[in-house]
Write a protein that holds these residues in place. Structure first.
Motif, PDB file in Angstrom:
ATOM      1  N   VAL A 100     -30.069 125.510  35.990  1.00 57.52           N
ATOM      2  CA  VAL A 100     -30.343 124.852  37.274  1.00 57.52           C
ATOM      3  C   VAL A 100     -30.679 123.390  37.010  1.00 57.52           C
ATOM      4  CG1 VAL A 100     -31.710 124.874  39.392  1.00 57.52           C
ATOM      5  CG2 VAL A 100     -31.260 127.021  38.172  1.00 57.52           C
ATOM      6  N   VAL A 101     -29.973 122.507  37.697  1.00 55.38           N
ATOM      7  CA  VAL A 101     -30.201 121.067  37.582  1.00 55.38           C
ATOM      8  C   VAL A 101     -30.790 120.563  38.893  1.00 55.38           C
ATOM      9  CG1 VAL A 101     -29.157 118.814  37.085  1.00 55.38           C
ATOM     10  CG2 VAL A 101     -28.205 120.886  36.037  1.00 55.38           C
ATOM     11  N   ALA A 102     -31.936 119.900  38.830  1.00 53.10           N
ATOM     12  CA  ALA A 102     -32.542 119.316  40.022  1.00 53.10           C
ATOM     13  C   ALA A 102     -32.013 117.897  40.218  1.00 53.10           C
ATOM     14  CB  ALA A 102     -34.060 119.292  39.898  1.00 53.10           C
ATOM     15  N   ALA A 103     -31.611 117.568  41.439  1.00 48.14           N
ATOM     16  CA  ALA A 103     -31.195 116.215  41.802  1.00 48.14           C
ATOM     17  C   ALA A 103     -32.256 115.649  42.740  1.00 48.14           C
ATOM     18  CB  ALA A 103     -29.823 116.237  42.470  1.00 48.14           C
ATOM     19  N   VAL A 104     -33.049 114.714  42.242  1.00 47.72           N
ATOM     20  CA  VAL A 104     -34.234 114.241  42.966  1.00 47.72           C
ATOM     21  C   VAL A 104     -34.010 112.846  43.519  1.00 47.72           C
ATOM     22  CG1 VAL A 104     -36.703 113.749  42.805  1.00 47.72           C
ATOM     23  CG2 VAL A 104     -35.734 115.660  41.505  1.00 47.72           C
ATOM     24  N   GLU A 105     -33.992 112.763  44.833  1.00 44.61           N
ATOM     25  CA  GLU A 105     -34.017 111.479  45.548  1.00 44.61           C
ATOM     26  C   GLU A 105     -35.344 111.390  46.293  1.00 44.61           C
ATOM     27  OE1 GLU A 105     -31.731 109.049  45.639  1.00 44.61           O
ATOM     28  OE2 GLU A 105     -29.887 109.998  44.914  1.00 44.61           O
ATOM     29  N   GLY A 108     -41.361 112.655  30.384  1.00 41.41           N
ATOM     30  CA  GLY A 108     -40.638 113.910  30.236  1.00 41.41           C
ATOM     31  C   GLY A 108     -40.541 114.729  31.495  1.00 41.41           C
ATOM     32  N   LEU A 109     -41.032 114.203  32.622  1.00 41.79           N
ATOM     33  CA  LEU A 109     -40.871 114.905  33.895  1.00 41.79           C
ATOM     34  C   LEU A 109     -39.414 114.901  34.342  1.00 41.79           C
ATOM     35  CD1 LEU A 109     -43.897 113.674  36.036  1.00 41.79           C
ATOM     36  CD2 LEU A 109     -43.491 115.998  35.248  1.00 41.79           C
ATOM     37  N   ALA A 110     -38.709 113.839  34.027  1.00 42.22           N
ATOM     38  CA  ALA A 110     -37.280 113.730  34.340  1.00 42.22           C
ATOM     39  C   ALA A 110     -36.510 113.621  33.035  1.00 42.22           C
ATOM     40  CB  ALA A 110     -37.011 112.519  35.228  1.00 42.22           C
ATOM     41  N   ASP A 111     -35.246 114.038  33.076  1.00 36.37           N
ATOM     42  CA  ASP A 111     -34.392 114.001  31.889  1.00 36.37           C
ATOM     43  C   ASP A 111     -33.355 112.891  31.950  1.00 36.37           C
ATOM     44  OD1 ASP A 111     -35.474 116.471  30.647  1.00 36.37           O
ATOM     45  OD2 ASP A 111     -34.670 117.377  32.466  1.00 36.37           O
ATOM     46  N   ALA A 112     -33.076 112.384  33.136  1.00 35.40           N
ATOM     47  CA  ALA A 112     -32.097 111.315  33.302  1.00 35.40           C
ATOM     48  C   ALA A 112     -32.402 110.588  34.606  1.00 35.40           C
ATOM     49  CB  ALA A 112     -30.674 111.863  33.317  1.00 35.40           C
ATOM     50  N   VAL A 113     -32.025 109.315  34.648  1.00 42.88           N
ATOM     51  CA  VAL A 113     -32.224 108.496  35.849  1.00 42.88           C
ATOM     52  C   VAL A 113     -30.876 107.967  36.306  1.00 42.88           C
ATOM     53  CG1 VAL A 113     -33.265 106.378  36.758  1.00 42.88           C
ATOM     54  CG2 VAL A 113     -34.598 107.872  35.264  1.00 42.88           C
ATOM     55  N   ALA A 114     -30.635 108.082  37.607  1.00 46.19           N
ATOM     56  CA  ALA A 114     -29.383 107.624  38.208  1.00 46.19           C
ATOM     57  C   ALA A 114     -29.662 106.503  39.193  1.00 46.19           C
ATOM     58  CB  ALA A 114     -28.687 108.787  38.916  1.00 46.19           C
ATOM     59  N   GLU A 115     -28.619 105.837  39.621  1.00 42.44           N
ATOM     60  CA  GLU A 115     -28.759 104.802  40.648  1.00 42.44           C
ATOM     61  C   GLU A 115     -29.239 105.426  41.956  1.00 42.44           C
ATOM     62  OE1 GLU A 115     -28.345 101.454  40.381  1.00 42.44           O
ATOM     63  OE2 GLU A 115     -28.187 101.871  38.234  1.00 42.44           O
ATOM     64  N   PRO A 116     -29.953 104.670  42.800  1.00 41.96           N
ATOM     65  CA  PRO A 116     -30.381 105.214  44.092  1.00 41.96           C
ATOM     66  C   PRO A 116     -29.207 105.785  44.874  1.00 41.96           C
ATOM     67  CG  PRO A 116     -31.440 103.091  43.694  1.00 41.96           C
ATOM     68  CD  PRO A 116     -30.418 103.281  42.595  1.00 41.96           C
ATOM     69  N   GLY A 117     -29.413 106.981  45.408  1.00 40.88           N
ATOM     70  CA  GLY A 117     -28.368 107.648  46.163  1.00 40.88           C
ATOM     71  C   GLY A 117     -27.326 108.361  45.316  1.00 40.88           C
ATOM     72  N   LYS A 118     -27.470 108.295  43.993  1.00 40.25           N
ATOM     73  CA  LYS A 118     -26.475 108.877  43.091  1.00 40.25           C
ATOM     74  C   LYS A 118     -27.012 110.060  42.286  1.00 40.25           C
ATOM     75  CE  LYS A 118     -23.223 105.798  43.973  1.00 40.25           C
ATOM     76  NZ  LYS A 118     -21.941 106.180  44.610  1.00 40.25           N
ATOM     77  N   ALA A 119     -28.225 110.522  42.591  1.00 40.17           N
ATOM     78  CA  ALA A 119     -28.804 111.610  41.806  1.00 40.17           C
ATOM     79  C   ALA A 119     -27.961 112.877  41.905  1.00 40.17           C
ATOM     80  CB  ALA A 119     -30.237 111.885  42.251  1.00 40.17           C
ATOM     81  N   GLU A 179     -24.736 113.152  42.630  1.00 36.77           N
ATOM     82  CA  GLU A 179     -23.471 112.931  41.929  1.00 36.77           C
ATOM     83  C   GLU A 179     -23.654 113.095  40.420  1.00 36.77           C
ATOM     84  OE1 GLU A 179     -20.628 109.086  41.061  1.00 36.77           O
ATOM     85  OE2 GLU A 179     -21.438 109.316  43.089  1.00 36.77           O
ATOM     86  N   SER A 180     -24.728 112.513  39.890  1.00 39.61           N
ATOM     87  CA  SER A 180     -25.002 112.602  38.462  1.00 39.61           C
ATOM     88  C   SER A 180     -25.352 114.032  38.055  1.00 39.61           C
ATOM     89  CB  SER A 180     -26.138 111.654  38.089  1.00 39.61           C
ATOM     90  OG  SER A 180     -26.416 111.700  36.716  1.00 39.61           O
ATOM     91  N   ALA A 181     -26.173 114.694  38.878  1.00 31.56           N
ATOM     92  CA  ALA A 181     -26.547 116.080  38.585  1.00 31.56           C
ATOM     93  C   ALA A 181     -25.327 116.992  38.621  1.00 31.56           C
ATOM     94  CB  ALA A 181     -27.604 116.559  39.576  1.00 31.56           C
ATOM     95  N   LEU A 182     -24.434 116.751  39.559  1.00 33.35           N
ATOM     96  CA  LEU A 182     -23.201 117.547  39.643  1.00 33.35           C
ATOM     97  C   LEU A 182     -22.339 117.371  38.399  1.00 33.35           C
ATOM     98  CD1 LEU A 182     -21.928 117.349  43.337  1.00 33.35           C
ATOM     99  CD2 LEU A 182     -22.211 119.418  41.956  1.00 33.35           C
ATOM    100  N   ALA A 183     -22.259 116.137  37.917  1.00 36.23           N
ATOM    101  CA  ALA A 183     -21.480 115.888  36.706  1.00 36.23           C
ATOM    102  C   ALA A 183     -22.071 116.662  35.531  1.00 36.23           C
ATOM    103  CB  ALA A 183     -21.445 114.395  36.398  1.00 36.23           C
ATOM    104  N   ASP A 184     -23.398 116.663  35.431  1.00 36.31           N
ATOM    105  CA  ASP A 184     -24.049 117.420  34.355  1.00 36.31           C
ATOM    106  C   ASP A 184     -23.810 118.916  34.528  1.00 36.31           C
ATOM    107  OD1 ASP A 184     -25.032 115.098  33.248  1.00 36.31           O
ATOM    108  OD2 ASP A 184     -26.996 115.256  34.192  1.00 36.31           O
TER     109      ASP A 184
END
Length: 257
Positions: free
Chosen positions: A98-103, A175-186, A188-193
């Motif tokens: 499970v990948v969380a996409a946090v905006e 370590g609360l987050a594993d990756a940072v994406a551009e605003p509004g792109k979390a 999209e990035s989570a889906l790619a992962d």
């Protein structure tokens, strides 16, 4: 009336969306139950290889819905708390990553929900906070296991005792987050992962999740469990496919068999 949880499939990735944008996806009792059901169904669906958990309206989850809370007896409260834990058990005990996409905000139970996931992708303008003590509570949704597992016991204790708002860069550093994406792109990035994860061997991924779900464990117990897991995976079609693909210099096609 709009459902409080939406699901959508992107090939073998299921997107599960908290859908109470007018309440910044605050978690009430109905959402707890429906979210648990959605996650359990996703875990049981053989067509789903990975799950992305996100929130509608530019916010992940602002925490528990305080407007639905009141002083009540432990007997009345226990089913509500157990409904929250059912969500976390579905994430931890299920075989799919499970990948969380946090905006936006991930406050209180929102932080707990995000860090219960196997990977957390946060927009650079997202904000995390434990925040439970602000309403006289200690925390739930697995935070007393997931937070120290991610940031260490000492840091977890300080974040719980002295809650503060953590921007995404600080969340990444701790370590609360594993990756940072551009605003509004979390998302999209989570889906790619998640798509990359979904290409992996389902049985091995389920085994990895199970190993970490039992952490912390005695080192000798870990060694025994590793042996059993590896021995079982050697006798799978996916392992045979992986070896064949290596020799044939092509991508492996795993089927979870």
């Amino acid at each position: 009336m709009e459902p409080c949880v939406l699901t959508e499939d992107d090939e073998t990735v299921r997107i599960v969306t908290l859908n109470r944008p007018s309440r910044r996806n605050a978690i009430d009792l109905e959402l707890r139950i429906v979210l648990a059901e959605a996650l359990e169904a996703s875990m049981a669906d053989r067509g789903v290889r990975a799950i992305v958990l996100t929130g509608a309206g530019g916010t992940f989850c602002s925490g528990g819905d305080i407007s639905t809370m009141r002083r009540q007896s432990p007997e009345e409260t226990r089913p509500r708390a157990q409904a929250a834990q059912r969500v976390i058990r579905a994430i931890w005990n299920g075989p799919k990553p499970v990948v969380a996409a946090v905006e936006g905000y991930a406050f209180g139970a929102g932080t707990a929900l995000a860090i219960a996931c196997d990977r957390v992708v946060a927009a650079s303008d997202a904000v995390f906070s434990t925040a439970f003590t602000g309403v006289g509570l200690a925390g739930d949704m697995g935070i007393f296991a997931s937070l120290p597992a991610r940031v260490g016991l000492a840091v977890a204790r300080q974040l719980m005792l002295l809650p503060r708002r953590l921007p995404a860069d600080d969340a990444l550093r701790l370590g609360l987050a594993d990756a940072v994406a551009e605003p509004g792109k979390a998302l999209e990035s989570a889906l790619a992962d998640a798509r990359r994860v979904a290409e992996g061997p389902p049985l091995a991924l389920a085994g990895i999740k199970a190993m970490y779900a039992a952490w912390p464990a005695a080192p000798q117990d870990v060694l025994e469990r590793e042996v059993e897991l590896q021995a079982s995976l050697f006798d799978t079609a996916d392992f045979a496919e992986g070896v064949a693909a290596f020799h044939e210099r092509r991508p492996a096609v795993f089927r979870g068999e």
